[in-house]
Scaffold this motif. Structure first.
Motif, short mmCIF file in Angstrom:
data_model
loop_
_atom_site.label_atom_id
_atom_site.label_comp_id
_atom_site.label_asym_id
_atom_site.label_seq_id
_atom_site.Cartn_x
_atom_site.Cartn_y
_atom_site.Cartn_z
N GLU A 125 1.00 -1.23 -0.07
CA GLU A 125 -0.12 -0.07 -0.04
C GLU A 125 0.96 1.18 -0.01
N ALA A 126 1.90 1.30 0.93
CA ALA A 126 2.84 2.34 1.02
C ALA A 126 3.75 2.63 -0.45
N ALA A 127 4.15 1.50 -0.83
CA ALA A 127 4.90 1.49 -1.89
C ALA A 127 4.02 1.90 -3.32
N ALA A 128 2.75 1.76 -3.38
CA ALA A 128 1.88 2.15 -4.62
C ALA A 128 1.52 3.64 -4.42
N SER A 129 1.97 4.39 -3.78
CA SER A 129 1.64 5.58 -3.73
C SER A 129 2.78 6.75 -3.90
N PRO A 130 3.56 6.72 -5.26
CA PRO A 130 4.44 7.74 -5.47
C PRO A 130 3.99 9.01 -5.99
N ASN A 131 2.78 9.27 -5.73
CA ASN A 131 2.02 10.38 -6.57
C ASN A 131 1.96 11.49 -5.46
N THR A 132 3.15 11.89 -4.78
CA THR A 132 3.25 12.76 -3.74
C THR A 132 2.74 13.98 -4.17
N ARG A 133 3.14 14.43 -5.47
CA ARG A 133 2.84 15.75 -5.60
C ARG A 133 1.60 15.85 -6.58
N ALA A 134 1.02 14.57 -6.83
CA ALA A 134 -0.19 14.74 -7.88
C ALA A 134 -1.37 15.25 -6.66
N LEU A 135 -2.21 16.00 -7.49
CA LEU A 135 -3.39 16.56 -6.90
C LEU A 135 -4.90 15.34 -6.85
N LYS A 136 -5.37 15.52 -5.94
CA LYS A 136 -6.66 14.64 -5.91
C LYS A 136 -7.42 15.01 -7.13
N MET A 137 -8.21 13.96 -7.39
CA MET A 137 -8.96 14.04 -8.79
C MET A 137 -10.22 15.37 -8.16
N GLY A 138 -10.37 16.25 -9.22
CA GLY A 138 -11.45 17.32 -9.06
C GLY A 138 -10.78 18.54 -8.41
N THR A 139 -9.72 18.45 -8.05
CA THR A 139 -8.94 19.66 -7.56
C THR A 139 -8.61 20.64 -8.68
N LYS A 140 -8.97 22.01 -8.37
CA LYS A 140 -8.72 22.93 -9.28
C LYS A 140 -7.11 23.52 -8.91
N LYS A 141 -6.35 23.64 -9.93
CA LYS A 141 -5.04 24.13 -9.71
C LYS A 141 -4.74 25.57 -10.53
N THR A 142 -4.52 26.45 -9.70
CA THR A 142 -4.27 27.67 -10.21
C THR A 142 -2.83 27.77 -10.96
N LEU A 143 -2.80 28.21 -12.37
CA LEU A 143 -1.46 28.06 -12.99
C LEU A 143 -1.07 29.39 -13.55
N ASP A 144 0.29 30.04 -13.64
CA ASP A 144 0.51 31.11 -14.33
C ASP A 144 1.49 30.89 -15.26
N ASP A 145 1.30 31.60 -16.46
CA ASP A 145 2.39 31.64 -17.51
C ASP A 145 2.69 33.05 -17.55
N SER A 146 3.61 33.79 -16.59
CA SER A 146 3.93 35.14 -16.85
C SER A 146 4.42 35.61 -17.98
N THR A 147 5.26 34.95 -18.70
CA THR A 147 5.70 34.94 -19.95
C THR A 147 4.73 35.39 -21.07
N ASN A 148 3.38 34.83 -21.14
CA ASN A 148 2.55 35.09 -21.93
C ASN A 148 1.22 35.77 -21.43
N ASP A 149 1.57 36.39 -20.10
CA ASP A 149 0.32 36.81 -19.16
C ASP A 149 -0.83 36.34 -19.27
N THR A 150 -0.97 35.09 -18.74
CA THR A 150 -1.87 34.17 -18.81
C THR A 150 -2.03 33.60 -17.28
N HIS A 151 -3.22 33.42 -16.63
CA HIS A 151 -3.43 33.18 -15.42
C HIS A 151 -4.85 32.54 -15.50
N PHE A 152 -4.65 30.93 -15.16
CA PHE A 152 -5.78 30.09 -15.35
C PHE A 152 -5.86 29.10 -14.27
N THR A 153 -7.14 28.35 -14.23
CA THR A 153 -7.00 26.97 -13.62
C THR A 153 -7.34 25.95 -14.32
#
Length: 191
Positions: free
Chosen positions: A44-72
Motif C-alpha cells: 500500500e505504501a509503495a503504491a503511492s509515489p504520487n506525492t505531488r499529484a493532486l486529488k481528482m477534482g482539485t482545481k490548480k491555479t497556474l500562471d504563465d507570466s511570459t504570456n500573461d496568462t493566469h488560469f485554472t
C-alpha cells in the motif's frame, strides 16, 4: 490513504548492543555494536509515489507570466473504459480499449490563449506515458475537449479527451504540461 510499515525484528534488539572484552593490560574495553534494521514498506505504501499529484477534482491555479496568462486547470474524472457507447477498439493506436479524462481549463485574467488536447497525457508508474491521439468527431465520447480553441478571460473550455490504453494497466496520474508555464498532475484512483 493510510500507509502501514511492516517491521521485522530479529533475535538482536534494535537498540545498541554493548560487549565487554579484556585488553592485554587486563582492563575492560567496551565495544559498541549497532544493529541496522531493514524496514520493508507494505504494498500500500509503495503504491503511492504520487506525492505531488493532486486529488481528482482539485482545481490548480497556474500562471504563465511570459504570456500573461493566469488560469485554472482541473481533472474531474478518469474512466477506463468510458461509459456509454464504445468507439472502435484502438488496436492500431497501441491500446485495446479507450479511456477518457474529463478536464476543464478556465482563463482567470490576462491574455486570450489557445487550448488543445496535446498538453494532456496519462503517466504510468513504470515510466511510460500515453499521449492524446488528437482524434475527434465520429463515435468518440462526448462532449469532447476542444482541439485549438481560443479561451478569453472569464471563459472556460471543458470536455473529454480520449486515450488508447492497455486494459490490463491503469495510469497513476493525468499530467497537464503546456508548452510554457507551470504544469500539474492529478492522481488517478485505483478503481
Amino acid at each position: 490513504m493510510r500507509s502501514r510499515t511492516a517491521l521485522t525484528v530479529t533475535a538482536l534488539s534494535a537498540t545498541a548492543l554493548l560487549l565487554t572484552a579484556c585488553t592485554s593490560a587486563g582492563e575492560p574495553k567496551t565495544i559498541r555494536v549497532t544493529v541496522t534494521q531493514t524496514v520493508p514498506a507494505t504494498q500500500e505504501a509503495a503504491a503511492s509515489p504520487n506525492t505531488r499529484a493532486l486529488k481528482m477534482g482539485t482545481k490548480k491555479t497556474l500562471d504563465d507570466s511570459t504570456n500573461d496568462t493566469h488560469f485554472t486547470a482541473q481533472v474531474t474524472e478518469y474512466q477506463q473504459p468510458p461509459k456509454g457507447p464504445q468507439p472502435e477498439a484502438p488496436t492500431d493506436l497501441g491500446g485495446d480499449i479507450w479511456a477518457t479524462v474529463n478536464v476543464k481549463v478556465c482563463n482567470l485574467r490576462g491574455a486570450t490563449f489557445t487550448v488543445g488536447q496535446t498538453a494532456w497525457s496519462l503517466e504510468y508508474d513504470d515510466g511510460t506515458s500515453v499521449e492524446s491521439t488528437g482524434l475527434s468527431g465520429g463515435d468518440m465520447p462526448k462532449p469532447e475537449y476542444p482541439m485549438d480553441r481560443a479561451v478569453k478571460p472569464g471563459r472556460c473550455a471543458a470536455g473529454l479527451i480520449s486515450y488508447p490504453v492497455d486494459s490490463k494497466k491503469r495510469p497513476a496520474r493525468v499530467t497537464y504540461a503546456p508548452e510554457s508555464g507551470e504544469s500539474a498532475e492529478w492522481a488517478v484512483p485505483s478503481t
